[in-house]
Design an enzyme around this catalytic site. Structure first.
Site, PDB file in Angstrom:
ATOM      1  N   TYR A 180     -10.996   5.297   3.246  1.00  0.00           N
ATOM      2  CA  TYR A 180     -11.975   5.068   4.298  1.00  0.00           C
ATOM      3  C   TYR A 180     -12.876   6.271   4.563  1.00  0.00           C
ATOM      4  O   TYR A 180     -13.800   6.184   5.369  1.00  0.00           O
ATOM      5  CB  TYR A 180     -11.277   4.562   5.566  1.00  0.00           C
ATOM      6  CG  TYR A 180     -10.956   3.086   5.432  1.00  0.00           C
ATOM      7  CD1 TYR A 180     -11.787   2.120   5.980  1.00  0.00           C
ATOM      8  CD2 TYR A 180      -9.868   2.668   4.686  1.00  0.00           C
ATOM      9  CE1 TYR A 180     -11.527   0.768   5.816  1.00  0.00           C
ATOM     10  CE2 TYR A 180      -9.599   1.323   4.514  1.00  0.00           C
ATOM     11  CZ  TYR A 180     -10.427   0.375   5.087  1.00  0.00           C
ATOM     12  OH  TYR A 180     -10.182  -0.965   4.907  1.00  0.00           O
ATOM     13  N   SER A 213       0.838  -1.205   0.000  1.00  0.00           N
ATOM     14  CA  SER A 213       0.000   0.000   0.000  1.00  0.00           C
ATOM     15  C   SER A 213       0.869   1.250   0.000  1.00  0.00           C
ATOM     16  O   SER A 213       0.594   2.220  -0.719  1.00  0.00           O
ATOM     17  CB  SER A 213      -0.916   0.006   1.231  1.00  0.00           C
ATOM     18  OG  SER A 213      -1.824  -1.070   1.208  1.00  0.00           O
ATOM     19  N   ALA A 236      -4.845  -0.490  -2.329  1.00  0.00           N
ATOM     20  CA  ALA A 236      -4.129   0.035  -1.169  1.00  0.00           C
ATOM     21  C   ALA A 236      -5.096   0.201   0.000  1.00  0.00           C
ATOM     22  O   ALA A 236      -6.195   0.729  -0.172  1.00  0.00           O
ATOM     23  CB  ALA A 236      -3.484   1.382  -1.499  1.00  0.00           C
ATOM     24  N   LYS A 237      -4.664  -0.249   1.159  1.00  0.00           N
ATOM     25  CA  LYS A 237      -5.460  -0.030   2.372  1.00  0.00           C
ATOM     26  C   LYS A 237      -4.998   1.308   2.941  1.00  0.00           C
ATOM     27  O   LYS A 237      -4.095   1.377   3.779  1.00  0.00           O
ATOM     28  CB  LYS A 237      -5.255  -1.174   3.364  1.00  0.00           C
ATOM     29  CG  LYS A 237      -6.241  -1.162   4.533  1.00  0.00           C
ATOM     30  CD  LYS A 237      -6.075  -2.403   5.403  1.00  0.00           C
ATOM     31  CE  LYS A 237      -6.996  -2.379   6.600  1.00  0.00           C
ATOM     32  NZ  LYS A 237      -8.419  -2.538   6.237  1.00  0.00           N
ATOM     33  N   ALA A 238      -5.626   2.363   2.450  1.00  0.00           N
ATOM     34  CA  ALA A 238      -5.192   3.727   2.761  1.00  0.00           C
ATOM     35  C   ALA A 238      -6.280   4.493   3.497  1.00  0.00           C
ATOM     36  O   ALA A 238      -7.474   4.262   3.298  1.00  0.00           O
ATOM     37  CB  ALA A 238      -4.835   4.466   1.467  1.00  0.00           C
TER      38      ALA A 238
END
Length: 312
Positions: free
Chosen positions: A163, A63, A157-159
């Site tokens: 969220y 990410s 990507a866990k950004a």
């Protein structure tokens, strides 16, 4: 409210919980320039064990790479840090939150010169959608908010920025009396929940949206794929039209926080019999047997945490 633990890991050192602070003008506060992970440590008969720690560490580094953030730690170093953090805090089970962010320095969108700060915290955290949800299932809705479209924000990507989209989905669902919302992708097909991947079962076949449907490559998602194949269930990654959820036999969420949570209704339409179905129950059984140490971990998914020895 979070229940504080004693230590948080910061750039290679353990610091007190209350010392884990950033400046209000850190780049991440204004521009959401952070990537993060969420993973769990479970109690087993042989002691605490962290689930798929290396896969989570690798995804965070991936990410960061997508966002041109150079994390100065390897997968092995981050994995070891998470094990040590659980050990020094003396926890038998917990949730872990590694996060890498652009810190205090220059202001402005660019941010390439801002320092990269890496933190890892852990704390006790119960079932994300409620303890009863694993058995009874949850009521969800199709959100009016779509998932991020290709070439807007990278869904792989866990950004933190992604969220903000998730918050809109979850808040709308909550205000309207649902446990969670399901977002459609840009083309109008099923994508995922605000923080969960989704699986649909029809006539014994398991379907799940492909990564191209603005889906985060979930670690629990991958776990369920492996468990389904091992159990002999046919599983296909394919686009899923919204209306298939209304006529599905079973639907369930997966995620570190949600684990494997059945969905009992979508838009007030019961899913199947309106309760957890047999395939979902079988996958839960196989999943938790490994996590709780009652079935052999033949894939090396669990990493043991040594006995606690507090660090000053």
């Amino acid at each position: 409210m979070l229940k504080p633990t004693e230590k948080i890991w910061h750039n290679g050192k353990f610091i007190p919980w209350d010392s884990a602070n950033i400046h209000v003008l850190s780049h991440t506060v204004s521009y959401a320039s952070a990537v993060f992970e969420g993973l769990r440590c479970y109690t087993t008969p042989t002691g605490p064990q962290i689930f798929r720690v290396k896969e989570h560490a690798r995804r965070m580094i991936d990410s960061a790479k997508i966002y041109r953030m150079d994390i100065p730690f390897t997968v092995e170093q981050l994995s070891e840090a998470m094990v040590e953090l659980v050990r020094v805090n003396g926890l038998d089970s917990c949730y872990l939150r590694p996060i890498a962010l652009r810190g205090y320095g220059e202001m402005g969108v660019l941010g390439l010169k801002n320092p990269i700060e890496v933190y890892i915290a852990c704390w006790e955290w119960g079932k994300y959608l409620g303890a009863e949800a694993l058995n009874d299932g949850v009521d969800v809705c199709i959100s009016s908010w779509k998932r991020i479209a290709p070439n807007t924000l990278p869904a792989l990507a866990k950004a933190a920025s992604n969220y903000m989209n998730s918050q809109l989905i979850r808040m709308e669902a909550h205000i309207n009396g649902y446990a969670e919302g399901i977002a459609l992708d840009e083309a109008g097909y099923i994508s995922e929940g605000s923080g969960e991947n989704i699986f649909v079962i029809r006539d014994g076949k398991i379907l799940t949206p492909p990564l191209g449907a603005s889906v985060l490559p979930g670690i629990t998602r991958d776990t369920v794929v492996e468990l389904a194949k091992a159990a002999g269930f046919p599983l296909v990654e394919t686009i899923i039209p919204r209306e298939l959820l209304y006529i599905a036999d079973e639907v369930f969420f997966t995620g570190t926080a949600a684990e494997i949570t059945p969905i009992r209704s979508v838009d007030r339409i019961p899913v199947g019999a309106g309760k957890r179905g047999p395939i979902t129950e079988r996958l839960q059984k196989d999943f938790f047997a490994i996590l709780h140490g009652t079935a052999p971990d033949t894939r090396g998914w669990l990493t043991p945490v040594p006995a606690a020895q507090p660090v000053s």
